[in-house]
Design a protein around this motif. Structure first.
Motif, PDB file in Angstrom:
ATOM      1  N   PHE A 110       0.814  -1.213   0.000  1.00  0.00           N
ATOM      2  CA  PHE A 110       0.000   0.000   0.000  1.00  0.00           C
ATOM      3  C   PHE A 110       0.847   1.263   0.000  1.00  0.00           C
ATOM      4  CE2 PHE A 110      -2.997  -3.124   1.657  1.00  0.00           C
ATOM      5  CZ  PHE A 110      -4.190  -2.771   1.035  1.00  0.00           C
ATOM      6  N   ALA A 111       2.056   1.186   0.559  1.00  0.00           N
ATOM      7  CA  ALA A 111       2.877   2.388   0.757  1.00  0.00           C
ATOM      8  C   ALA A 111       3.398   2.932  -0.571  1.00  0.00           C
ATOM      9  CB  ALA A 111       4.047   2.084   1.685  1.00  0.00           C
ATOM     10  N   THR A 141       1.570  -6.159   4.361  1.00  0.00           N
ATOM     11  CA  THR A 141       0.455  -5.819   3.485  1.00  0.00           C
ATOM     12  C   THR A 141      -0.872  -6.238   4.100  1.00  0.00           C
ATOM     13  OG1 THR A 141       1.837  -5.955   1.498  1.00  0.00           O
ATOM     14  CG2 THR A 141      -0.542  -6.216   1.189  1.00  0.00           C
ATOM     15  N   ALA A 142      -0.914  -7.425   4.700  1.00  0.00           N
ATOM     16  CA  ALA A 142      -2.145  -7.906   5.338  1.00  0.00           C
ATOM     17  C   ALA A 142      -2.542  -7.021   6.514  1.00  0.00           C
ATOM     18  CB  ALA A 142      -1.958  -9.350   5.804  1.00  0.00           C
ATOM     19  N   VAL A 147      -6.068  -2.603   8.649  1.00  0.00           N
ATOM     20  CA  VAL A 147      -6.178  -1.270   9.232  1.00  0.00           C
ATOM     21  C   VAL A 147      -6.974  -0.334   8.311  1.00  0.00           C
ATOM     22  CG1 VAL A 147      -4.826   0.772   9.883  1.00  0.00           C
ATOM     23  CG2 VAL A 147      -4.114  -1.496  10.657  1.00  0.00           C
ATOM     24  N   ARG A 148      -6.862  -0.557   7.003  1.00  0.00           N
ATOM     25  CA  ARG A 148      -7.578   0.288   6.032  1.00  0.00           C
ATOM     26  C   ARG A 148      -9.007  -0.177   5.800  1.00  0.00           C
ATOM     27  NH1 ARG A 148      -3.749   3.136   2.085  1.00  0.00           N
ATOM     28  NH2 ARG A 148      -1.756   3.137   3.199  1.00  0.00           N
ATOM     29  N   GLY A 149      -9.451  -1.186   6.540  1.00  0.00           N
ATOM     30  CA  GLY A 149     -10.852  -1.579   6.499  1.00  0.00           C
ATOM     31  C   GLY A 149     -11.199  -2.730   5.580  1.00  0.00           C
ATOM     32  N   PHE A 150     -10.206  -3.411   5.023  1.00  0.00           N
ATOM     33  CA  PHE A 150     -10.479  -4.587   4.200  1.00  0.00           C
ATOM     34  C   PHE A 150     -10.547  -5.829   5.084  1.00  0.00           C
ATOM     35  CE2 PHE A 150      -8.423  -1.594   1.314  1.00  0.00           C
ATOM     36  CZ  PHE A 150      -9.249  -1.652   0.201  1.00  0.00           C
ATOM     37  N   ARG A 151     -11.445  -6.733   4.737  1.00  0.00           N
ATOM     38  CA  ARG A 151     -11.441  -8.048   5.380  1.00  0.00           C
ATOM     39  C   ARG A 151     -10.304  -8.840   4.760  1.00  0.00           C
ATOM     40  NH1 ARG A 151     -16.432  -9.354   4.496  1.00  0.00           N
ATOM     41  NH2 ARG A 151     -17.138  -8.593   6.527  1.00  0.00           N
ATOM     42  N   VAL A 152      -9.462  -9.452   5.589  1.00  0.00           N
ATOM     43  CA  VAL A 152      -8.242 -10.097   5.101  1.00  0.00           C
ATOM     44  C   VAL A 152      -8.313 -11.606   5.291  1.00  0.00           C
ATOM     45  CG1 VAL A 152      -5.724 -10.208   5.295  1.00  0.00           C
ATOM     46  CG2 VAL A 152      -6.908  -8.024   5.679  1.00  0.00           C
ATOM     47  N   GLY A 177      -5.038 -11.517  15.265  1.00  0.00           N
ATOM     48  CA  GLY A 177      -5.479 -10.135  15.216  1.00  0.00           C
ATOM     49  C   GLY A 177      -5.836  -9.535  13.884  1.00  0.00           C
ATOM     50  N   PHE A 178      -5.632 -10.255  12.767  1.00  0.00           N
ATOM     51  CA  PHE A 178      -5.742  -9.563  11.485  1.00  0.00           C
ATOM     52  C   PHE A 178      -6.487 -10.302  10.378  1.00  0.00           C
ATOM     53  CE2 PHE A 178      -1.905  -7.984  13.579  1.00  0.00           C
ATOM     54  CZ  PHE A 178      -2.115  -6.618  13.535  1.00  0.00           C
ATOM     55  N   ALA A 179      -6.398 -11.612  10.327  1.00  0.00           N
ATOM     56  CA  ALA A 179      -6.855 -12.293   9.111  1.00  0.00           C
ATOM     57  C   ALA A 179      -7.475 -13.650   9.400  1.00  0.00           C
ATOM     58  CB  ALA A 179      -5.675 -12.472   8.146  1.00  0.00           C
ATOM     59  N   TYR A 180      -8.411 -14.016   8.534  1.00  0.00           N
ATOM     60  CA  TYR A 180      -8.915 -15.387   8.506  1.00  0.00           C
ATOM     61  C   TYR A 180      -7.910 -16.229   7.738  1.00  0.00           C
ATOM     62  CZ  TYR A 180     -13.347 -13.134   9.722  1.00  0.00           C
ATOM     63  OH  TYR A 180     -14.325 -12.390  10.331  1.00  0.00           O
TER      64      TYR A 180
END
Length: 198
Positions: A110-111, A141-142, A147-152, A177-180
């Motif tokens: 994303f950066a 990236t995940a 943090v940007r609101g995408f389901r990961v 904390g972040f992804a399925y």
């Protein structure tokens, strides 16, 4: 039982109508690391294409000291330089002309890129993360997608890094904390179910 599995308690299937597949940095530079997961990556790409999902590839490369950032110091100058064979995507991936390639200069896709805008234009609400390295570019990236609101969704068998220990550590962090988490079989099973309207 893999050590990450005790954290893998949240179960959900990706929605092909709003998910995009991210194939992170599958380049010749990482070929020895990427080779063992090539079958899983190709199977994942085929499954997603079968659902008419968009596929986005990322390519890490540097053009000049202006874009080295901290990576030059951290990796003792061992960087992937643009225009070299090492910087090119592994040809066996079956990338098509319609697949977007996002070029990046740091761990996050994303950066300093147009990835978020591209995902928004595609109507994406979910991303499936595959590629290398599990604990660096894939994980960063995940995390940023979350943090940007995408389901990961994060692949356990279509990601790879330099050691099983580091791979496993990322899977713990992702599941906690972040992804399925998913693998090729879980993805195939998910796409075999009748699609229900939420």
């Amino acid at each position: 039982m893999s050590s990450y599995q005790k954290y893998d308690v949240r179960k959900r299937d990706p929605d092909p109508k709003s998910a995009v597949l991210l194939v992170i940095d599958m380049q010749n530079y990482f070929y020895s690391m990427a080779k063992p997961i090539l079958p899983a990556i190709k199977a994942t790409i085929d499954l997603c294409r079968g659902q008419s999902m968009r596929v986005i590839f990322t390519r890490h490369r540097h053009k000049s000291p202006d874009d080295y950032g901290m990576l030059y110091e951290w990796w003792d100058g061992d960087l992937i330089m643009d225009g070299t064979v090492e910087a090119e995507l592994i040809p066996q991936l079956g990338r098509t002309d319609s697949d977007l390639v996002v070029e990046k200069t740091t761990y996050s896709a994303f950066a300093g890129t147009n990835l978020e805008q591209s995902l928004s234009e595609m109507g994406a609400k979910e991303v499936i993360v595959t590629g290398v390295m599990t604990n660096l570019c894939c994980e960063t990236t995940a995390r940023e997608a979350f943090v940007r609101g995408f389901r990961v969704f994060f692949s356990t068998d279509a990601t790879a890094t330099s050691s099983a220990e580091l791979h496993d550590a990322t899977l713990k962090n992702m599941a906690y904390g972040f992804a399925y988490l998913l693998d090729c079989k879980r993805l195939q099973d998910a796409f075999s179910k009748p699609q229900l309207e939420e």
